[in-house]
Design a protein around this motif. Sequence first.
Motif, PDB file in Angstrom:
ATOM      1  N   ASN A  98       0.856  -1.184   0.000  1.00 24.74           N
ATOM      2  CA  ASN A  98       0.000   0.000   0.000  1.00 24.74           C
ATOM      3  C   ASN A  98       0.890   1.229   0.000  1.00 24.74           C
ATOM      4  O   ASN A  98       1.893   1.270   0.721  1.00 24.74           O
ATOM      5  N   ARG A 114      -0.911   7.009  -1.934  1.00 23.60           N
ATOM      6  CA  ARG A 114      -1.426   7.691  -3.125  1.00 23.60           C
ATOM      7  C   ARG A 114      -2.751   7.031  -3.520  1.00 23.60           C
ATOM      8  O   ARG A 114      -3.217   7.208  -4.640  1.00 23.60           O
ATOM      9  N   VAL A 124      -3.228   3.663  -3.777  1.00 20.80           N
ATOM     10  CA  VAL A 124      -2.954   2.522  -4.652  1.00 20.80           C
ATOM     11  C   VAL A 124      -2.518   1.355  -3.771  1.00 20.80           C
ATOM     12  O   VAL A 124      -1.675   1.509  -2.888  1.00 20.80           O
ATOM     13  N   SER A 125      -3.107   0.182  -4.030  1.00 18.72           N
ATOM     14  CA  SER A 125      -2.747  -1.051  -3.328  1.00 18.72           C
ATOM     15  C   SER A 125      -2.664  -2.169  -4.355  1.00 18.72           C
ATOM     16  O   SER A 125      -3.310  -2.104  -5.392  1.00 18.72           O
ATOM     17  N   ILE A 174      -4.425  -5.033  -8.898  1.00 21.61           N
ATOM     18  CA  ILE A 174      -4.127  -3.670  -8.456  1.00 21.61           C
ATOM     19  C   ILE A 174      -5.449  -2.960  -8.225  1.00 21.61           C
ATOM     20  O   ILE A 174      -6.352  -3.019  -9.064  1.00 21.61           O
ATOM     21  N   GLN A 216      -7.029   0.901  -7.104  1.00 18.45           N
ATOM     22  CA  GLN A 216      -6.658   2.308  -6.981  1.00 18.45           C
ATOM     23  C   GLN A 216      -7.899   3.178  -6.967  1.00 18.45           C
ATOM     24  O   GLN A 216      -8.956   2.775  -7.441  1.00 18.45           O
ATOM     25  N   SER A 217      -7.751   4.358  -6.412  1.00 20.02           N
ATOM     26  CA  SER A 217      -8.882   5.273  -6.278  1.00 20.02           C
ATOM     27  C   SER A 217      -9.344   5.768  -7.651  1.00 20.02           C
ATOM     28  O   SER A 217      -8.598   5.714  -8.639  1.00 20.02           O
ATOM     29  N   MET A 262      -6.860   8.244  -9.156  1.00 20.80           N
ATOM     30  CA  MET A 262      -5.659   7.635  -9.722  1.00 20.80           C
ATOM     31  C   MET A 262      -5.974   6.894 -11.023  1.00 20.80           C
ATOM     32  O   MET A 262      -5.179   6.918 -11.959  1.00 20.80           O
ATOM     33  N   LYS A 263      -7.131   6.248 -11.085  1.00 27.68           N
ATOM     34  CA  LYS A 263      -7.514   5.580 -12.330  1.00 27.68           C
ATOM     35  C   LYS A 263      -7.590   6.572 -13.485  1.00 27.68           C
ATOM     36  O   LYS A 263      -7.219   6.260 -14.611  1.00 27.68           O
ATOM     37  N   THR A 291      -2.153   2.906 -12.616  1.00 28.62           N
ATOM     38  CA  THR A 291      -1.130   1.867 -12.528  1.00 28.62           C
ATOM     39  C   THR A 291      -1.674   0.643 -13.246  1.00 28.62           C
ATOM     40  O   THR A 291      -2.671   0.065 -12.827  1.00 28.62           O
TER      41      THR A 291
END
Length: 189
Positions: free
Chosen positions: A98, A101, A103-104, A136, A138-139, A142-143, A148
């Motif tokens: 984690n 940002r 992202v996990s 992965i 991600q919020s 972030m998407k 990522t």
Amino acid sequence: MSEVTEINYGPLKEFIGVWKGDKGMDIAPESDGTEENPYYETITFEEGGDLTNGEEQVLAVLHYRRIVKRKSNDGIFHDETGYWMWDAKENVIMHSLNIPRAVSLLAGVKLTDANYKNGKLSIDISAGIENNDWGIVQSPFMKEKALTKNYRQVIEIENGKMTYAETTMLDIYGREFEHTDKNELILQS
């Protein structure tokens, strides 16, 4: 009195301790190109014991924290935490991480004899947004702004020295970018 059993950390026993390295290089995206950041870091791996999933799967667990600082100003630019897990029955290593940002990810790899050569442990672990097993999360921000897509880390450990090369494929600033980090660390304790 309960029976005390030793936990089988398998290949993860090589990770346990505090690792420090000052040969790091981060190649990251900028809106107008690429940024290179020499860095140093500390990664601490602590024994977390074992746990059982569904009364069937037994995992040996290490908790870790990775702090990365720029050489230019000693500022932290990466703070990562998570777990490394060993499933001895299936011969699988899993890595959950984690970053703050939003992202996990959960990466994984099945080990073979090829991962152990002449006292060296080599692990090539990965995750991807289209991978059904190792994914992965991600919020929404972030998407949309810094997706990522894939993650890969190659680690080698031998005689108290760890090297790694990490590649994260991003869709950022309207283009795909291969964000890379690599370093060499020495076991301190």
